[in-house]
Design a protein around this motif. Structure first.
Motif, PDB file in Angstrom:
ATOM      1  N   ASN A 244       0.826  -1.209   0.000  1.00 48.55           N
ATOM      2  CA  ASN A 244       0.000   0.000   0.000  1.00 48.55           C
ATOM      3  C   ASN A 244       0.869   1.272   0.000  1.00 48.55           C
ATOM      4  O   ASN A 244       0.558   2.238   0.674  1.00 48.55           O
ATOM      5  N   GLY A 245       1.999   1.185  -0.721  1.00 53.36           N
ATOM      6  CA  GLY A 245       2.880   2.343  -0.854  1.00 53.36           C
ATOM      7  C   GLY A 245       3.926   2.495   0.230  1.00 53.36           C
ATOM      8  O   GLY A 245       4.745   3.399   0.168  1.00 53.36           O
ATOM      9  N   VAL A 246       3.934   1.609   1.229  1.00 60.47           N
ATOM     10  CA  VAL A 246       4.847   1.763   2.372  1.00 60.47           C
ATOM     11  C   VAL A 246       5.794   0.566   2.463  1.00 60.47           C
ATOM     12  O   VAL A 246       5.364  -0.582   2.397  1.00 60.47           O
ATOM     13  N   PHE A 247       7.068   0.851   2.632  1.00 63.06           N
ATOM     14  CA  PHE A 247       8.101  -0.163   2.818  1.00 63.06           C
ATOM     15  C   PHE A 247       8.510  -0.175   4.285  1.00 63.06           C
ATOM     16  O   PHE A 247       8.759   0.875   4.875  1.00 63.06           O
ATOM     17  N   SER A 248       8.572  -1.372   4.879  1.00 60.74           N
ATOM     18  CA  SER A 248       8.959  -1.505   6.284  1.00 60.74           C
ATOM     19  C   SER A 248      10.239  -2.329   6.389  1.00 60.74           C
ATOM     20  O   SER A 248      10.340  -3.411   5.802  1.00 60.74           O
ATOM     21  N   ALA A 249      11.209  -1.811   7.153  1.00 62.61           N
ATOM     22  CA  ALA A 249      12.461  -2.540   7.392  1.00 62.61           C
ATOM     23  C   ALA A 249      13.250  -1.844   8.485  1.00 62.61           C
ATOM     24  O   ALA A 249      13.234  -0.619   8.593  1.00 62.61           O
ATOM     25  N   ALA A 250      13.945  -2.643   9.259  1.00 62.75           N
ATOM     26  CA  ALA A 250      14.897  -2.144  10.263  1.00 62.75           C
ATOM     27  C   ALA A 250      14.311  -1.070  11.175  1.00 62.75           C
ATOM     28  O   ALA A 250      14.955  -0.086  11.497  1.00 62.75           O
ATOM     29  N   GLY A 251      13.061  -1.242  11.570  1.00 62.40           N
ATOM     30  CA  GLY A 251      12.448  -0.315  12.511  1.00 62.40           C
ATOM     31  C   GLY A 251      11.950   0.984  11.911  1.00 62.40           C
ATOM     32  O   GLY A 251      11.538   1.879  12.634  1.00 62.40           O
ATOM     33  N   SER A 252      11.985   1.106  10.598  1.00 67.83           N
ATOM     34  CA  SER A 252      11.450   2.316   9.978  1.00 67.83           C
ATOM     35  C   SER A 252      10.452   1.936   8.891  1.00 67.83           C
ATOM     36  O   SER A 252      10.429   0.811   8.408  1.00 67.83           O
ATOM     37  N   ARG A 253       9.623   2.893   8.531  1.00 66.23           N
ATOM     38  CA  ARG A 253       8.621   2.718   7.479  1.00 66.23           C
ATOM     39  C   ARG A 253       8.756   3.899   6.545  1.00 66.23           C
ATOM     40  O   ARG A 253       8.849   5.040   6.988  1.00 66.23           O
ATOM     41  N   THR A 254       8.773   3.618   5.236  1.00 66.95           N
ATOM     42  CA  THR A 254       9.084   4.639   4.244  1.00 66.95           C
ATOM     43  C   THR A 254       8.109   4.583   3.086  1.00 66.95           C
ATOM     44  O   THR A 254       7.710   3.504   2.659  1.00 66.95           O
ATOM     45  N   ALA A 255       7.757   5.752   2.564  1.00 67.54           N
ATOM     46  CA  ALA A 255       6.923   5.850   1.364  1.00 67.54           C
ATOM     47  C   ALA A 255       7.527   6.913   0.456  1.00 67.54           C
ATOM     48  O   ALA A 255       8.088   7.904   0.938  1.00 67.54           O
ATOM     49  N   TRP A 256       7.416   6.701  -0.857  1.00 74.46           N
ATOM     50  CA  TRP A 256       7.999   7.607  -1.831  1.00 74.46           C
ATOM     51  C   TRP A 256       6.940   8.103  -2.799  1.00 74.46           C
ATOM     52  O   TRP A 256       6.062   7.353  -3.215  1.00 74.46           O
ATOM     53  N   PHE A 257       7.053   9.371  -3.178  1.00 74.04           N
ATOM     54  CA  PHE A 257       6.192   9.936  -4.218  1.00 74.04           C
ATOM     55  C   PHE A 257       7.005  10.924  -5.038  1.00 74.04           C
ATOM     56  O   PHE A 257       8.079  11.349  -4.637  1.00 74.04           O
ATOM     57  N   ARG A 258       6.473  11.289  -6.191  1.00 78.97           N
ATOM     58  CA  ARG A 258       7.149  12.249  -7.065  1.00 78.97           C
ATOM     59  C   ARG A 258       6.422  13.591  -7.010  1.00 78.97           C
ATOM     60  O   ARG A 258       5.198  13.635  -6.963  1.00 78.97           O
ATOM     61  N   ASP A 259       7.214  14.660  -7.018  1.00 78.76           N
ATOM     62  CA  ASP A 259       6.616  15.981  -7.045  1.00 78.76           C
ATOM     63  C   ASP A 259       6.223  16.344  -8.476  1.00 78.76           C
ATOM     64  O   ASP A 259       6.361  15.513  -9.395  1.00 78.76           O
ATOM     65  N   SER A 260       5.765  17.544  -8.693  1.00 76.49           N
ATOM     66  CA  SER A 260       5.321  17.980 -10.019  1.00 76.49           C
ATOM     67  C   SER A 260       6.446  17.996 -11.043  1.00 76.49           C
ATOM     68  O   SER A 260       6.191  18.009 -12.245  1.00 76.49           O
ATOM     69  N   GLU A 261       7.693  17.968 -10.586  1.00 78.05           N
ATOM     70  CA  GLU A 261       8.850  18.032 -11.466  1.00 78.05           C
ATOM     71  C   GLU A 261       9.513  16.683 -11.688  1.00 78.05           C
ATOM     72  O   GLU A 261      10.527  16.582 -12.354  1.00 78.05           O
ATOM     73  N   GLY A 262       8.960  15.635 -11.080  1.00 79.85           N
ATOM     74  CA  GLY A 262       9.524  14.299 -11.223  1.00 79.85           C
ATOM     75  C   GLY A 262      10.547  13.933 -10.175  1.00 79.85           C
ATOM     76  O   GLY A 262      11.127  12.852 -10.209  1.00 79.85           O
ATOM     77  N   ASN A 263      10.792  14.826  -9.203  1.00 73.32           N
ATOM     78  CA  ASN A 263      11.730  14.531  -8.119  1.00 73.32           C
ATOM     79  C   ASN A 263      11.120  13.503  -7.172  1.00 73.32           C
ATOM     80  O   ASN A 263       9.939  13.574  -6.842  1.00 73.32           O
ATOM     81  N   LEU A 264      11.945  12.566  -6.718  1.00 73.88           N
ATOM     82  CA  LEU A 264      11.493  11.574  -5.760  1.00 73.88           C
ATOM     83  C   LEU A 264      11.570  12.146  -4.350  1.00 73.88           C
ATOM     84  O   LEU A 264      12.614  12.624  -3.911  1.00 73.88           O
ATOM     85  N   MET A 265      10.445  12.109  -3.645  1.00 79.44           N
ATOM     86  CA  MET A 265      10.350  12.624  -2.281  1.00 79.44           C
ATOM     87  C   MET A 265      10.046  11.465  -1.326  1.00 79.44           C
ATOM     88  O   MET A 265       9.407  10.495  -1.716  1.00 79.44           O
ATOM     89  N   THR A 266      10.461  11.602  -0.090  1.00 73.32           N
ATOM     90  CA  THR A 266      10.342  10.520   0.869  1.00 73.32           C
ATOM     91  C   THR A 266       9.634  10.983   2.141  1.00 73.32           C
ATOM     92  O   THR A 266       9.897  12.072   2.650  1.00 73.32           O
ATOM     93  N   VAL A 267       8.766  10.104   2.627  1.00 70.69           N
ATOM     94  CA  VAL A 267       8.135  10.275   3.932  1.00 70.69           C
ATOM     95  C   VAL A 267       8.610   9.084   4.746  1.00 70.69           C
ATOM     96  O   VAL A 267       8.524   7.944   4.297  1.00 70.69           O
ATOM     97  N   ILE A 268       9.144   9.348   5.948  1.00 71.63           N
ATOM     98  CA  ILE A 268       9.714   8.260   6.742  1.00 71.63           C
ATOM     99  C   ILE A 268       9.297   8.357   8.206  1.00 71.63           C
ATOM    100  O   ILE A 268       9.191   9.451   8.762  1.00 71.63           O
ATOM    101  N   GLN A 269       9.023   7.211   8.779  1.00 69.56           N
ATOM    102  CA  GLN A 269       8.658   7.113  10.201  1.00 69.56           C
ATOM    103  C   GLN A 269       9.587   6.118  10.851  1.00 69.56           C
ATOM    104  O   GLN A 269       9.866   5.056  10.302  1.00 69.56           O
ATOM    105  N   GLY A 270      10.101   6.475  12.021  1.00 69.39           N
ATOM    106  CA  GLY A 270      10.828   5.503  12.814  1.00 69.39           C
ATOM    107  C   GLY A 270      12.318   5.665  12.918  1.00 69.39           C
ATOM    108  O   GLY A 270      12.948   4.970  13.680  1.00 69.39           O
ATOM    109  N   LEU A 271      12.905   6.571  12.176  1.00 70.69           N
ATOM    110  CA  LEU A 271      14.335   6.816  12.365  1.00 70.69           C
ATOM    111  C   LEU A 271      14.544   7.680  13.593  1.00 70.69           C
ATOM    112  O   LEU A 271      13.713   8.547  13.896  1.00 70.69           O
ATOM    113  N   ALA A 272      15.626   7.451  14.280  1.00 67.84           N
ATOM    114  CA  ALA A 272      15.937   8.291  15.442  1.00 67.84           C
ATOM    115  C   ALA A 272      16.137   9.729  14.986  1.00 67.84           C
ATOM    116  O   ALA A 272      16.734   9.975  13.957  1.00 67.84           O
TER     117      ALA A 272
END
Length: 127
Positions: A98-126
């Motif tokens: 469902n768009g979220v990757f889980s590993a090593a105590g963190s959860r990450t999701a990626w999307f592209r902005d209007s310019e094609g840049n890859l952006m990241t949302v992350i939960q769980g990193l110190a």
């Protein structure tokens, strides 16, 4: 010395007006302030993001910027209501659910902005 300094992002964009609309309206960042040929956006916890014109925007393979969040499901859900599409990966090394990757105590999701840049949302990193 840099350990205690604030760290800011800069994002290359091909079309400042289009990118500004995406960041201000879709992501609700800002308000933007013109800085030379670019735009600086106010973000959380006293940080800013500088968008600057670049003919190579969207061409880098890795993430351009990261948002550290407390509840990735809430953020991903909210962004989806704003028509943001998330990257899906299904490789031996990485599988999103469902768009979220889980590993090593963190959860990450990626999307592209209007310019094609890859952006990241992350939960769980110190932090």
């Amino acid at each position: 010395m840099l350990k205690s300094a604030a760290f800011y992002a800069s994002v290359p964009v091909r079309d400042i007006a289009r990118a500004r609309k995406f960041y201000e309206e879709t992501l609700e960042l800002g308000p933007g302030q013109e800085v030379g040929p670019g735009v600086s956006l106010t973000c959380g916890k006293g940080t800013t993001c500088l968008m600057y014109p670049s003919a190579t925007a969207g061409e880098q393979r890795g993430s351009c910027a990261f948002w550290q969040v407390d509840d990735i499901e809430a953020v991903v859900g909210w962004l989806r209501t704003r028509d943001v599409q998330f990257e899906e990966y299904d490789t031996p090394e990485m599988k999103t659910v469902n768009g979220v990757f889980s590993a090593a105590g963190s959860r990450t999701a990626w999307f592209r902005d209007s310019e094609g840049n890859l952006m990241t949302v992350i939960q769980g990193l110190a932090h």
